[in-house]
Write a protein that holds these residues in place. Sequence first.
Motif, PDB file in Angstrom:
ATOM      1  N   ARG A 102      15.032   5.560  -5.840  1.00  0.00           N
ATOM      2  CA  ARG A 102      14.981   5.814  -4.394  1.00  0.00           C
ATOM      3  C   ARG A 102      14.969   7.316  -4.100  1.00  0.00           C
ATOM      4  O   ARG A 102      14.174   7.790  -3.280  1.00  0.00           O
ATOM      5  CB  ARG A 102      16.174   5.155  -3.699  1.00  0.00           C
ATOM      6  CG  ARG A 102      16.149   5.259  -2.165  1.00  0.00           C
ATOM      7  CD  ARG A 102      17.390   4.633  -1.542  1.00  0.00           C
ATOM      8  NE  ARG A 102      18.569   5.463  -1.729  1.00  0.00           N
ATOM      9  CZ  ARG A 102      18.909   6.461  -0.911  1.00  0.00           C
ATOM     10  NH1 ARG A 102      18.151   6.751   0.145  1.00  0.00           N
ATOM     11  NH2 ARG A 102      20.001   7.168  -1.131  1.00  0.00           N
ATOM     12  N   LEU A 103      15.829   8.060  -4.769  1.00  0.00           N
ATOM     13  CA  LEU A 103      15.912   9.502  -4.528  1.00  0.00           C
ATOM     14  C   LEU A 103      14.624  10.205  -4.948  1.00  0.00           C
ATOM     15  O   LEU A 103      14.177  11.155  -4.292  1.00  0.00           O
ATOM     16  CB  LEU A 103      17.109  10.087  -5.277  1.00  0.00           C
ATOM     17  CG  LEU A 103      18.486   9.639  -4.770  1.00  0.00           C
ATOM     18  CD1 LEU A 103      19.591  10.160  -5.677  1.00  0.00           C
ATOM     19  CD2 LEU A 103      18.710  10.106  -3.329  1.00  0.00           C
ATOM     20  N   LEU A 159       9.247  12.567  -3.012  1.00  0.00           N
ATOM     21  CA  LEU A 159       7.790  12.528  -2.998  1.00  0.00           C
ATOM     22  C   LEU A 159       7.214  12.119  -1.644  1.00  0.00           C
ATOM     23  O   LEU A 159       6.020  12.221  -1.428  1.00  0.00           O
ATOM     24  CB  LEU A 159       7.289  11.537  -4.055  1.00  0.00           C
ATOM     25  CG  LEU A 159       7.623  11.883  -5.514  1.00  0.00           C
ATOM     26  CD1 LEU A 159       7.263  10.727  -6.432  1.00  0.00           C
ATOM     27  CD2 LEU A 159       6.884  13.144  -5.938  1.00  0.00           C
ATOM     28  N   SER A 160       8.066  11.663  -0.738  1.00  0.00           N
ATOM     29  CA  SER A 160       7.601  11.143   0.552  1.00  0.00           C
ATOM     30  C   SER A 160       7.325  12.257   1.560  1.00  0.00           C
ATOM     31  O   SER A 160       7.902  13.345   1.483  1.00  0.00           O
ATOM     32  CB  SER A 160       8.637  10.183   1.150  1.00  0.00           C
ATOM     33  OG  SER A 160       8.818   9.058   0.338  1.00  0.00           O
ATOM     34  N   ASP A 161       6.456  11.926   2.487  1.00  0.00           N
ATOM     35  CA  ASP A 161       6.211  12.803   3.638  1.00  0.00           C
ATOM     36  C   ASP A 161       7.168  12.361   4.736  1.00  0.00           C
ATOM     37  O   ASP A 161       6.893  11.414   5.474  1.00  0.00           O
ATOM     38  CB  ASP A 161       4.753  12.673   4.090  1.00  0.00           C
ATOM     39  CG  ASP A 161       4.432  13.535   5.302  1.00  0.00           C
ATOM     40  OD1 ASP A 161       5.328  14.299   5.740  1.00  0.00           O
ATOM     41  OD2 ASP A 161       3.302  13.446   5.822  1.00  0.00           O
ATOM     42  N   VAL A 162       8.305  13.024   4.838  1.00  0.00           N
ATOM     43  CA  VAL A 162       9.350  12.601   5.783  1.00  0.00           C
ATOM     44  C   VAL A 162       8.930  12.795   7.237  1.00  0.00           C
ATOM     45  O   VAL A 162       9.576  12.258   8.147  1.00  0.00           O
ATOM     46  CB  VAL A 162      10.677  13.337   5.522  1.00  0.00           C
ATOM     47  CG1 VAL A 162      11.213  12.987   4.141  1.00  0.00           C
ATOM     48  CG2 VAL A 162      10.497  14.850   5.658  1.00  0.00           C
ATOM     49  N   ARG A 166       0.837  -1.209   0.000  1.00  0.00           N
ATOM     50  CA  ARG A 166       0.000   0.000   0.000  1.00  0.00           C
ATOM     51  C   ARG A 166       0.869   1.255   0.000  1.00  0.00           C
ATOM     52  O   ARG A 166       0.506   2.274  -0.571  1.00  0.00           O
ATOM     53  CB  ARG A 166      -0.930  -0.006   1.221  1.00  0.00           C
ATOM     54  CG  ARG A 166      -2.082  -0.986   1.100  1.00  0.00           C
ATOM     55  CD  ARG A 166      -3.117  -0.718   2.177  1.00  0.00           C
ATOM     56  NE  ARG A 166      -2.629  -1.031   3.499  1.00  0.00           N
ATOM     57  CZ  ARG A 166      -2.752  -2.221   4.073  1.00  0.00           C
ATOM     58  NH1 ARG A 166      -3.327  -3.206   3.426  1.00  0.00           N
ATOM     59  NH2 ARG A 166      -2.296  -2.451   5.289  1.00  0.00           N
ATOM     60  N   MET A 167       2.046   1.178   0.639  1.00  0.00           N
ATOM     61  CA  MET A 167       2.925   2.348   0.667  1.00  0.00           C
ATOM     62  C   MET A 167       3.494   2.638  -0.716  1.00  0.00           C
ATOM     63  O   MET A 167       3.637   3.797  -1.114  1.00  0.00           O
ATOM     64  CB  MET A 167       4.049   2.126   1.691  1.00  0.00           C
ATOM     65  CG  MET A 167       3.589   2.254   3.127  1.00  0.00           C
ATOM     66  SD  MET A 167       4.959   2.105   4.311  1.00  0.00           S
ATOM     67  CE  MET A 167       5.112   0.325   4.426  1.00  0.00           C
ATOM     68  N   TRP A 168       3.804   1.583  -1.482  1.00  0.00           N
ATOM     69  CA  TRP A 168       4.247   1.779  -2.859  1.00  0.00           C
ATOM     70  C   TRP A 168       3.146   2.463  -3.653  1.00  0.00           C
ATOM     71  O   TRP A 168       3.398   3.419  -4.397  1.00  0.00           O
ATOM     72  CB  TRP A 168       4.562   0.433  -3.506  1.00  0.00           C
ATOM     73  CG  TRP A 168       6.002   0.081  -3.594  1.00  0.00           C
ATOM     74  CD1 TRP A 168       6.663  -0.871  -2.867  1.00  0.00           C
ATOM     75  CD2 TRP A 168       6.999   0.665  -4.443  1.00  0.00           C
ATOM     76  NE1 TRP A 168       7.992  -0.910  -3.216  1.00  0.00           N
ATOM     77  CE2 TRP A 168       8.228   0.014  -4.179  1.00  0.00           C
ATOM     78  CE3 TRP A 168       6.963   1.677  -5.400  1.00  0.00           C
ATOM     79  CZ2 TRP A 168       9.405   0.339  -4.848  1.00  0.00           C
ATOM     80  CZ3 TRP A 168       8.137   2.004  -6.065  1.00  0.00           C
ATOM     81  CH2 TRP A 168       9.336   1.336  -5.785  1.00  0.00           C
ATOM     82  N   ALA A 169       1.919   1.954  -3.506  1.00  0.00           N
ATOM     83  CA  ALA A 169       0.797   2.513  -4.269  1.00  0.00           C
ATOM     84  C   ALA A 169       0.595   3.982  -3.945  1.00  0.00           C
ATOM     85  O   ALA A 169       0.342   4.806  -4.828  1.00  0.00           O
ATOM     86  CB  ALA A 169      -0.474   1.716  -3.971  1.00  0.00           C
ATOM     87  N   SER A 170       0.710   4.321  -2.672  1.00  0.00           N
ATOM     88  CA  SER A 170       0.529   5.706  -2.252  1.00  0.00           C
ATOM     89  C   SER A 170       1.569   6.622  -2.894  1.00  0.00           C
ATOM     90  O   SER A 170       1.248   7.714  -3.374  1.00  0.00           O
ATOM     91  CB  SER A 170       0.625   5.797  -0.724  1.00  0.00           C
ATOM     92  OG  SER A 170       0.545   7.138  -0.293  1.00  0.00           O
ATOM     93  N   LEU A 171       2.833   6.179  -2.925  1.00  0.00           N
ATOM     94  CA  LEU A 171       3.879   7.006  -3.517  1.00  0.00           C
ATOM     95  C   LEU A 171       3.722   7.113  -5.028  1.00  0.00           C
ATOM     96  O   LEU A 171       3.895   8.187  -5.610  1.00  0.00           O
ATOM     97  CB  LEU A 171       5.255   6.430  -3.180  1.00  0.00           C
ATOM     98  CG  LEU A 171       5.804   6.788  -1.793  1.00  0.00           C
ATOM     99  CD1 LEU A 171       7.119   6.071  -1.551  1.00  0.00           C
ATOM    100  CD2 LEU A 171       6.004   8.291  -1.666  1.00  0.00           C
ATOM    101  N   HIS A 172       3.370   6.012  -5.678  1.00  0.00           N
ATOM    102  CA  HIS A 172       3.235   6.055  -7.123  1.00  0.00           C
ATOM    103  C   HIS A 172       2.066   6.927  -7.560  1.00  0.00           C
ATOM    104  O   HIS A 172       2.087   7.481  -8.672  1.00  0.00           O
ATOM    105  CB  HIS A 172       3.101   4.634  -7.686  1.00  0.00           C
ATOM    106  CG  HIS A 172       4.415   3.997  -7.971  1.00  0.00           C
ATOM    107  ND1 HIS A 172       5.158   4.280  -9.096  1.00  0.00           N
ATOM    108  CD2 HIS A 172       5.158   3.118  -7.261  1.00  0.00           C
ATOM    109  CE1 HIS A 172       6.280   3.591  -9.075  1.00  0.00           C
ATOM    110  NE2 HIS A 172       6.312   2.882  -7.973  1.00  0.00           N
ATOM    111  N   ASN A 173       1.071   7.074  -6.710  1.00  0.00           N
ATOM    112  CA  ASN A 173      -0.044   7.969  -7.036  1.00  0.00           C
ATOM    113  C   ASN A 173       0.404   9.421  -7.093  1.00  0.00           C
ATOM    114  O   ASN A 173      -0.291  10.273  -7.632  1.00  0.00           O
ATOM    115  CB  ASN A 173      -1.168   7.820  -6.007  1.00  0.00           C
ATOM    116  CG  ASN A 173      -1.934   6.525  -6.184  1.00  0.00           C
ATOM    117  OD1 ASN A 173      -1.928   5.944  -7.264  1.00  0.00           O
ATOM    118  ND2 ASN A 173      -2.596   6.068  -5.135  1.00  0.00           N
TER     119      ASN A 173
END
Length: 246
Positions: A219-220, A225-228, A170-177
Amino acid sequence: MAGTAKRRYQDVAEALKQDIAARGCKVGERLRTERQISEDMGVSRSIVREAVIMLEIEGLVEVRKGSGIYLARLPNTRPGETTVDFGPFELLQARQLLESNIAALAAVTVTKSDIMQMREALAMEKAAIEAGNDDYSGDELFHRLIAEATQNAVLVDMVEELWHKRAQSRMWASLHNRIFDRTYRSNWLSDHQAILNALQMKDAPAARQAMWQHLENVRLTLMTLSDVDDPDFDGYLFSSEAIAPA
Protein backbone atom coordinates in the motif's frame (compact mmCIF):
# COMPACT_ATOMS: atom_id res chain seq x y z
CA MET A 1 -12.30 -23.01 -47.20
CA ALA A 2 -14.94 -23.43 -44.51
CA GLY A 3 -12.26 -23.90 -41.88
CA THR A 4 -10.48 -20.74 -43.06
CA ALA A 5 -13.73 -18.74 -42.85
CA LYS A 6 -14.36 -20.04 -39.35
CA ARG A 7 -10.93 -19.01 -38.20
CA ARG A 8 -11.41 -15.61 -39.84
CA TYR A 9 -14.55 -14.67 -37.90
CA GLN A 10 -12.97 -15.94 -34.70
CA ASP A 11 -9.98 -13.69 -35.38
CA VAL A 12 -12.33 -10.75 -35.91
CA ALA A 13 -14.18 -11.54 -32.67
CA GLU A 14 -10.89 -11.62 -30.77
CA ALA A 15 -9.79 -8.34 -32.40
CA LEU A 16 -13.08 -6.76 -31.33
CA LYS A 17 -12.51 -7.85 -27.73
CA GLN A 18 -9.05 -6.30 -27.77
CA ASP A 19 -10.42 -3.11 -29.33
CA ILE A 20 -13.15 -2.84 -26.68
CA ALA A 21 -10.54 -3.14 -23.93
CA ALA A 22 -8.14 -0.70 -25.61
CA ARG A 23 -10.85 1.93 -26.08
CA GLY A 24 -11.93 1.63 -22.46
CA CYS A 25 -15.55 1.02 -23.48
CA LYS A 26 -18.10 0.90 -20.68
CA VAL A 27 -20.96 -1.53 -20.17
CA GLY A 28 -24.08 -0.26 -21.93
CA GLU A 29 -22.07 1.74 -24.44
CA ARG A 30 -23.07 1.57 -28.09
CA LEU A 31 -20.32 0.08 -30.25
CA ARG A 32 -19.45 0.63 -33.89
CA THR A 33 -21.86 -0.64 -36.53
CA GLU A 34 -21.16 -3.78 -38.54
CA ARG A 35 -20.46 -1.56 -41.57
CA GLN A 36 -17.93 0.53 -39.65
CA ILE A 37 -16.20 -2.56 -38.27
CA SER A 38 -16.11 -4.09 -41.75
CA GLU A 39 -14.49 -0.97 -43.21
CA ASP A 40 -12.05 -0.49 -40.32
CA MET A 41 -10.87 -4.11 -40.37
CA GLY A 42 -11.03 -4.65 -44.12
CA VAL A 43 -13.23 -7.74 -43.90
CA SER A 44 -16.64 -8.59 -45.30
CA ARG A 45 -19.89 -7.71 -43.53
CA SER A 46 -20.80 -11.42 -43.34
CA ILE A 47 -17.63 -12.23 -41.38
CA VAL A 48 -18.27 -9.28 -39.04
CA ARG A 49 -21.84 -10.48 -38.53
CA GLU A 50 -20.63 -13.98 -37.58
CA ALA A 51 -18.10 -12.46 -35.17
CA VAL A 52 -20.79 -10.33 -33.53
CA ILE A 53 -23.07 -13.38 -33.21
CA MET A 54 -20.21 -15.22 -31.51
CA LEU A 55 -19.74 -12.36 -29.04
CA GLU A 56 -23.49 -12.23 -28.44
CA ILE A 57 -23.53 -15.95 -27.61
CA GLU A 58 -20.69 -15.34 -25.16
CA GLY A 59 -22.76 -12.62 -23.52
CA LEU A 60 -20.24 -9.91 -24.34
CA VAL A 61 -22.53 -7.81 -26.52
CA GLU A 62 -26.25 -7.27 -26.99
CA VAL A 63 -27.64 -6.64 -30.46
CA ARG A 64 -30.75 -4.46 -30.40
CA LYS A 65 -32.71 -4.54 -33.61
CA GLY A 66 -32.89 -1.12 -35.22
CA SER A 67 -30.61 0.37 -32.57
CA GLY A 68 -27.16 -1.21 -32.75
CA ILE A 69 -24.59 -3.28 -30.87
CA TYR A 70 -24.14 -2.59 -27.15
CA LEU A 71 -21.50 -3.79 -24.72
CA ALA A 72 -23.10 -6.18 -22.20
CA ARG A 73 -20.01 -6.94 -20.11
CA LEU A 74 -16.30 -6.21 -20.20
CA PRO A 75 -13.89 -8.65 -21.86
CA ASN A 76 -12.25 -11.13 -19.46
CA THR A 77 -15.06 -10.85 -16.91
CA ARG A 78 -17.50 -13.61 -16.15
CA PRO A 79 -21.13 -13.48 -17.32
CA GLY A 80 -23.20 -11.71 -14.68
CA GLU A 81 -20.11 -10.47 -12.89
CA THR A 82 -20.04 -6.94 -11.53
CA THR A 83 -18.01 -4.57 -13.70
CA VAL A 84 -17.20 -2.09 -10.94
CA ASP A 85 -13.56 -1.06 -11.26
CA PHE A 86 -12.41 -1.38 -7.66
CA GLY A 87 -9.46 0.83 -6.81
CA PRO A 88 -6.14 -0.64 -5.64
CA PHE A 89 -6.40 0.79 -2.12
CA GLU A 90 -9.91 -0.52 -1.57
CA LEU A 91 -8.76 -3.96 -2.70
CA LEU A 92 -5.67 -3.81 -0.50
CA GLN A 93 -7.74 -2.95 2.55
CA ALA A 94 -9.96 -5.97 1.92
CA ARG A 95 -6.93 -8.18 1.38
CA GLN A 96 -5.27 -6.96 4.59
CA LEU A 97 -8.32 -7.80 6.67
CA LEU A 98 -8.90 -11.17 5.03
CA GLU A 99 -5.44 -12.50 4.23
CA SER A 100 -3.81 -11.59 7.54
CA ASN A 101 -6.35 -13.77 9.34
CA ILE A 102 -6.04 -16.49 6.72
CA ALA A 103 -2.29 -16.54 7.35
CA ALA A 104 -2.92 -16.95 11.08
CA LEU A 105 -5.22 -19.91 10.47
CA ALA A 106 -2.81 -21.41 7.94
CA ALA A 107 -0.06 -21.34 10.57
CA VAL A 108 -2.13 -23.80 12.59
CA THR A 109 -3.14 -26.10 9.72
CA VAL A 110 -0.16 -25.91 7.31
CA THR A 111 1.55 -29.16 6.26
CA LYS A 112 5.05 -29.98 5.07
CA SER A 113 3.70 -30.38 1.54
CA ASP A 114 2.14 -26.90 1.73
CA ILE A 115 5.47 -25.40 2.82
CA MET A 116 7.32 -27.09 -0.06
CA GLN A 117 4.83 -25.71 -2.59
CA MET A 118 5.16 -22.22 -1.10
CA ARG A 119 8.95 -22.43 -1.44
CA GLU A 120 8.52 -23.31 -5.11
CA ALA A 121 6.20 -20.31 -5.56
CA LEU A 122 8.83 -18.00 -4.05
CA ALA A 123 11.42 -19.48 -6.40
CA MET A 124 9.12 -18.64 -9.33
CA GLU A 125 8.70 -15.12 -8.03
CA LYS A 126 12.46 -14.67 -7.59
CA ALA A 127 13.16 -15.93 -11.12
CA ALA A 128 10.63 -13.48 -12.58
CA ILE A 129 12.22 -10.56 -10.71
CA GLU A 130 15.73 -11.53 -11.81
CA ALA A 131 14.56 -11.87 -15.41
CA GLY A 132 13.07 -8.39 -15.22
CA ASN A 133 9.70 -9.47 -16.59
CA ASP A 134 6.19 -8.53 -15.48
CA ASP A 135 5.19 -12.02 -14.40
CA TYR A 136 3.35 -11.98 -11.04
CA SER A 137 2.19 -15.60 -11.22
CA GLY A 138 4.56 -16.70 -8.43
CA ASP A 139 3.28 -13.87 -6.23
CA GLU A 140 -0.35 -14.82 -6.79
CA LEU A 141 0.38 -18.53 -6.35
CA PHE A 142 2.06 -17.92 -2.98
CA HIS A 143 -1.00 -16.11 -1.62
CA ARG A 144 -3.36 -18.75 -2.96
CA LEU A 145 -1.29 -21.57 -1.43
CA ILE A 146 -1.55 -19.93 1.99
CA ALA A 147 -5.33 -19.93 1.64
CA GLU A 148 -5.27 -23.56 0.51
CA ALA A 149 -3.24 -24.45 3.60
CA THR A 150 -6.26 -23.53 5.74
CA GLN A 151 -8.16 -26.48 4.20
CA ASN A 152 -11.12 -24.09 3.80
CA ALA A 153 -12.38 -23.91 0.21
CA VAL A 154 -14.49 -20.83 0.92
CA LEU A 155 -11.41 -18.86 1.98
CA VAL A 156 -9.55 -20.05 -1.12
CA ASP A 157 -12.41 -18.85 -3.29
CA MET A 158 -12.46 -15.46 -1.57
CA VAL A 159 -8.72 -14.94 -2.12
CA GLU A 160 -9.00 -15.99 -5.76
CA GLU A 161 -11.89 -13.55 -6.24
CA LEU A 162 -9.85 -10.64 -4.84
CA TRP A 163 -6.99 -11.46 -7.20
CA HIS A 164 -9.46 -11.70 -10.07
CA LYS A 165 -10.80 -8.25 -9.26
CA ARG A 166 -7.24 -6.95 -9.15
CA ALA A 167 -6.56 -8.37 -12.61
CA GLN A 168 -9.64 -6.56 -13.99
CA SER A 169 -8.83 -3.20 -12.40
CA ARG A 170 -7.58 -0.55 -14.82
CA MET A 171 -6.30 1.49 -11.88
CA TRP A 172 -4.21 -1.45 -10.68
CA ALA A 173 -2.78 -1.86 -14.17
CA SER A 174 -1.92 1.82 -14.37
CA LEU A 175 -0.03 1.75 -11.06
CA HIS A 176 1.80 -1.48 -11.83
CA ASN A 177 3.03 0.01 -15.11
CA ARG A 178 4.96 2.50 -12.95
CA ILE A 179 6.84 -0.19 -11.03
CA PHE A 180 10.09 -0.09 -13.00
CA ASP A 181 12.40 -0.48 -10.02
CA ARG A 182 12.92 -4.16 -9.19
CA THR A 183 13.74 -3.11 -5.62
CA TYR A 184 10.02 -2.88 -4.88
CA ARG A 185 9.38 -6.47 -5.91
CA SER A 186 12.52 -7.70 -4.16
CA ASN A 187 11.25 -6.12 -0.95
CA TRP A 188 7.90 -7.83 -1.39
CA LEU A 189 9.71 -11.13 -1.94
CA SER A 190 11.45 -10.58 1.40
CA ASP A 191 8.03 -9.97 2.93
CA HIS A 192 6.85 -13.28 1.52
CA GLN A 193 9.85 -15.02 3.04
CA ALA A 194 8.97 -13.56 6.45
CA ILE A 195 5.43 -14.90 6.09
CA LEU A 196 6.77 -18.32 5.13
CA ASN A 197 9.12 -18.33 8.12
CA ALA A 198 6.19 -17.67 10.46
CA LEU A 199 4.16 -20.43 8.84
CA GLN A 200 7.06 -22.87 9.19
CA MET A 201 7.25 -22.02 12.89
CA LYS A 202 3.46 -22.46 13.15
CA ASP A 203 3.36 -19.05 14.82
CA ALA A 204 -0.14 -17.71 14.14
CA PRO A 205 0.34 -14.17 15.57
CA ALA A 206 3.62 -13.76 13.66
CA ALA A 207 2.01 -15.01 10.43
CA ARG A 208 -0.87 -12.57 10.84
CA GLN A 209 1.51 -9.68 11.50
CA ALA A 210 3.84 -10.60 8.62
CA MET A 211 0.98 -10.75 6.11
CA TRP A 212 -0.50 -7.52 7.39
CA GLN A 213 2.86 -5.75 7.14
CA HIS A 214 3.49 -7.12 3.65
CA LEU A 215 0.23 -5.71 2.31
CA GLU A 216 0.87 -2.47 4.21
CA ASN A 217 4.24 -2.22 2.44
CA VAL A 218 2.50 -2.73 -0.91
CA ARG A 219 0.00 0.00 0.00
CA LEU A 220 2.75 2.46 0.93
CA THR A 221 4.61 1.72 -2.30
CA LEU A 222 1.52 2.34 -4.40
CA MET A 223 0.86 5.56 -2.47
CA THR A 224 4.33 6.72 -3.49
CA LEU A 225 3.65 5.88 -7.13
CA SER A 226 0.17 7.45 -7.20
CA ASP A 227 -0.84 10.85 -8.48
CA VAL A 228 -2.41 12.16 -5.26
CA ASP A 229 -3.76 15.19 -7.12
CA ASP A 230 -5.86 13.00 -9.39
CA PRO A 231 -9.57 13.55 -8.55
CA ASP A 232 -10.06 9.76 -8.59
CA PHE A 233 -7.31 9.12 -6.02
CA ASP A 234 -8.87 7.50 -2.95
CA GLY A 235 -5.83 6.07 -1.17
CA TYR A 236 -6.47 7.96 2.06
CA LEU A 237 -9.96 6.49 2.40
CA PHE A 238 -8.88 2.87 2.78
CA SER A 239 -6.23 2.76 5.48
CA SER A 240 -6.47 -0.09 7.98
CA GLU A 241 -3.95 1.29 10.47
CA ALA A 242 -6.55 1.75 13.23
CA ILE A 243 -7.26 -1.99 13.32
CA ALA A 244 -3.78 -3.33 12.63
CA PRO A 245 -2.70 -6.38 14.69
CA ALA A 246 -1.14 -5.41 18.01
